[in-house]
Design a protein around this motif. Structure first.
Motif, short mmCIF file in Angstrom:
data_model
loop_
_atom_site.label_atom_id
_atom_site.label_comp_id
_atom_site.label_asym_id
_atom_site.label_seq_id
_atom_site.Cartn_x
_atom_site.Cartn_y
_atom_site.Cartn_z
N LEU A 1 -22.76 1.42 31.55
CA LEU A 1 -23.32 2.35 30.57
C LEU A 1 -23.91 3.52 31.34
CD1 LEU A 1 -24.18 2.85 27.53
CD2 LEU A 1 -26.37 1.81 28.16
N PHE A 2 -23.44 4.75 31.03
CA PHE A 2 -23.97 5.88 31.76
C PHE A 2 -24.26 7.07 30.85
CE2 PHE A 2 -19.34 6.27 32.09
CZ PHE A 2 -19.10 7.61 31.78
N LEU A 3 -25.13 7.93 31.34
CA LEU A 3 -25.52 9.15 30.65
C LEU A 3 -24.81 10.32 31.33
CD1 LEU A 3 -27.48 10.68 28.64
CD2 LEU A 3 -29.06 10.83 30.59
N PRO A 4 -23.85 10.95 30.64
CA PRO A 4 -23.14 12.10 31.25
C PRO A 4 -24.00 13.36 31.15
CG PRO A 4 -22.28 11.69 29.06
CD PRO A 4 -23.32 10.63 29.31
N TYR A 5 -23.86 14.24 32.14
CA TYR A 5 -24.67 15.45 32.15
C TYR A 5 -23.98 16.66 31.53
CZ TYR A 5 -27.86 12.96 35.30
OH TYR A 5 -28.74 12.06 35.84
N ASN A 6 -22.65 16.63 31.50
CA ASN A 6 -21.93 17.77 30.93
C ASN A 6 -20.50 17.35 30.59
OD1 ASN A 6 -20.49 17.85 33.46
ND2 ASN A 6 -22.26 18.95 34.31
N MET A 7 -19.75 18.27 29.98
CA MET A 7 -18.39 17.96 29.55
C MET A 7 -17.48 17.71 30.75
SD MET A 7 -16.95 17.48 26.65
CE MET A 7 -15.29 16.89 26.30
N ALA A 8 -17.75 18.41 31.85
CA ALA A 8 -16.94 18.21 33.05
C ALA A 8 -17.08 16.79 33.56
CB ALA A 8 -17.35 19.21 34.12
N SER A 9 -18.31 16.26 33.49
CA SER A 9 -18.53 14.89 33.95
C SER A 9 -17.83 13.88 33.04
CB SER A 9 -20.03 14.59 34.04
OG SER A 9 -20.60 14.48 32.75
N ILE A 10 -17.80 14.18 31.75
CA ILE A 10 -17.11 13.28 30.81
C ILE A 10 -15.62 13.24 31.14
CG2 ILE A 10 -16.47 12.93 28.39
CD1 ILE A 10 -19.13 14.26 27.64
N CYS A 11 -15.03 14.41 31.36
CA CYS A 11 -13.60 14.47 31.67
C CYS A 11 -13.29 13.78 32.99
CB CYS A 11 -13.14 15.92 31.72
SG CYS A 11 -13.18 16.75 30.11
N ALA A 12 -14.26 13.82 33.92
CA ALA A 12 -14.05 13.16 35.20
C ALA A 12 -14.13 11.65 35.07
CB ALA A 12 -15.08 13.67 36.21
N MET A 13 -15.06 11.15 34.26
CA MET A 13 -15.27 9.72 34.11
C MET A 13 -14.26 9.09 33.13
SD MET A 13 -17.63 9.29 36.18
CE MET A 13 -17.86 10.78 37.14
#
Length: 541
Positions: A23-35
């Motif tokens: 379970l993680f907290l993404p910081y931005n949309m780029a991080s979401i696309c990376a994960m």
């Protein structure tokens, strides 16, 4: 520290991790696309993800490690506005399998019920009913604590531990006289209302109750709730009735029309020479479509509205039954089997100990006093639901398509001619003293009018006529004479409109042609007979 590890720390914050989940907290949309790269490969899916993050106070991502596809979901904390301060109240959204965040399709409590580490981390709360419903295990310490509540609980615990419990021991816990511990299912076949029967076996107990008593005590249904319950769970016959809807619902036609039928609507606008509707008008101006139809095609619009309201009422009833069925099934703690007159419910020994211990029940009778499968207000839920299924949407669009086909088949010029005749009908009956009538009259429909006037046969008498069902194609009407004390049973008759005007103006009802001939022949026969008798008498004289 490597660049990859540094980037991971910058892009996200791990909130919880075990062998199965992260379970993680993404910081931005780029991080979401990376994960979760599969969320950003499709433009539409990526937009759903972005919308979810905009609509939630704090948004987390949960990824399964053991899943071959590493399935991820969005966990939306809609209560806490501070990241990492978890509220225990969430919504779940899968942007690949769901096209919209609402309505919620995933039961959060059920989803996490077999994930104890995440339950603790997310501060999720489960009631006894939740734990029973989702078959969540109880610790041995909890079971021992339950067993210490009373003798009934202690005996159930002993049964779980494998001790032999004599049949008569269970009988001692019956409670009132109409609660019986039985040794065969046959006993439950002829139960009285209010009675309970308990059938123990190695795995648990089967509880039998008369069906209406079960709904009252175990489901906690009011009289209104009972009607909704039967509609939802017992389809067929009376419970498949459609909803009766007001004419007001015709204000929202646009909500259901397909793009194809919206194009046909614009075609009707072009037919009568008025500008096309713009999309903003259709979306925001209630009643716009029906006002247009009634202005230019009143007869066709009247027939269409009846068909539309029938289709919408049936679709709405189906949607409400389905929604209430889901509500009922989603709130059931212990599964039961409605067998008509008798309802039966199986409870394992472990479940029974948990129920008895939690509620401090001392006898079998007590099972009927805790609303074990208590349901929310179904009656309120029924009226709060507005669901139109695919079948209903198809029926509504078929109704609209039929309207357009009828109009185009008749043609605009012919429609104007027929409308002029309808206006003439209305004008003439009003000139004769008829008033518009909104009630129901046998054999009449559309534009019904009523006339009450003094009867020429005597003071204090009145003549009462109804007219309606004007057919401009044939220029005919149907009318009904309901004048009191005529000595005749009222009948509905049909005739040409001009002859109807003549009849009301005289007033003398002309015979239909075939009856007229018969009566004229009969009258001639009587006259000839009288003349013959006179001649015979004179000859004798």
């Amino acid at each position: 520290m490597s660049i990859n590890i540094l980037n991971e720390q910058i892009n996200k914050r791990v909130v919880y991790e075990d062998d199965s989940f992260e379970l993680f907290l993404p910081y931005n949309m780029a991080s979401i696309c990376a994960m979760v790269p599969q969320w950003c490969e499709d433009k539409e899916i990526k937009k759903r993800v972005l919308d979810a993050f905009k609509q939630s106070n704090v948004t987390y991502i949960l990824t399964g490690k053991k899943d071959i596809n590493k399935t991820s979901i969005i966990l939306m904390d809609n209560t806490s506005k501070i990241p990492l301060r978890l509220s225990g109240k969430y919504n779940i959204f899968n942007p690949i399998t769901q096209t919209s965040i609402w309505p919620q399709v995933t039961n959060v409590q059920k989803y996490f019920s077999d994930k104890p580490g995440l339950i603790d981390k997310l501060k999720l709360q489960y009631t006894l009913a939740d734990r029973l419903k989702y078959e969540m295990p109880f610790s041995e310490e909890e079971m021992v604590r339950f067993s210490q509540k009373n003798d009934f609980a202690k005996t159930i615990y002993d049964q779980i531990q494998g001790k032999h419990i004599p049949f008569d021991t269970w009988e001692k816990f019956e409670g009132r006289d109409d609660v019986d511990v039985i040794d065969g299912r046959w006993f439950a076949d002829n139960m009285a209302n209010g009675a309970l029967a308990i059938l123990p076996d190695d795995d648990g107990v089967t509880v039998f109750a008369e069906a209406e008593y079960y709904k009252e005590k175990f489901l906690d249904l009011s009289e209104d709730d009972d009607w909704v319950y039967n509609s939802a769970m017992h389809s067929g016959g009376y419970y498949d009735d459609c909803e009766d809807l007001d004419q007001e619902e015709m204000n929202y036609i646009n909500n259901y029309l397909t793009p194809e039928n919206r194009t046909k609507l614009q075609r009707l606008r072009e037919m009568v020479g008025v500008p096309r509707f713009n999309e903003d008008e259709l979306v925001h101006e209630e009643g716009l479509i029906m006002d247009f139809l009634e202005q230019y095609f009143p007869d066709q619009a009247s027939d269409f509205s009846h068909r539309w309201l029938d289709s919408l009422g049936c679709a709405l009833a189906r949607g409400r039954r389905e929604a209430m069925r889901e509500e009922i099934e989603g709130n059931i703690v212990i599964e039961y089997d409605d067998r008509g007159r008798v309802t039966e419910m199986f409870i394992t020994w472990n479940q029974l100990l948990q129920i008895v211990g939690q509620h401090n029940i001392e006898t079998w009778e007590g099972l009927a006093e805790i609303e074990l499968n208590g349901l929310p207000s179904l009656y309120d839920g029924w009226w709060d639901t507005w669901e139109v299924d695919d079948e209903g949407t198809q029926d509504l669009n078929n109704d609209f398509n039929r309207l357009v086909e009828d109009i185009e088949y008749i043609g605009w010029e012919r429609i104007k001619e027929l409308q002029a005749k309808s206006e003439n009908y209305k004008k003439k009956v009003e000139e004769l003293g008829f008033k518009e009538y909104s009630g129901w009259i046998s054999g009449l429909a559309r534009q019904i009018y009523k006339l009450v006037r003094p009867n020429a046969k005597g003071p204090g008498k009145e003549e009462i006529f109804y007219v309606g069902s004007y057919d401009p194609n044939e220029d005919t009407v149907r009318f009904r004479d309901e004048t009191p004390s005529t000595g005749e049973h009222p009948t509905t008759n049909e005739m040409e409109f001009d002859k109807f005007i003549e009849f009301v103006s005289n007033p003398k009802l002309p015979f239909p042609e075939e009856e007229k001939e018969v009566n004229e022949n009969y009258t001639s026969k009587i006259i000839n007979s009288i003349i013959g008798n006179i001649i015979t008498n004179n000859v004798h004289k």
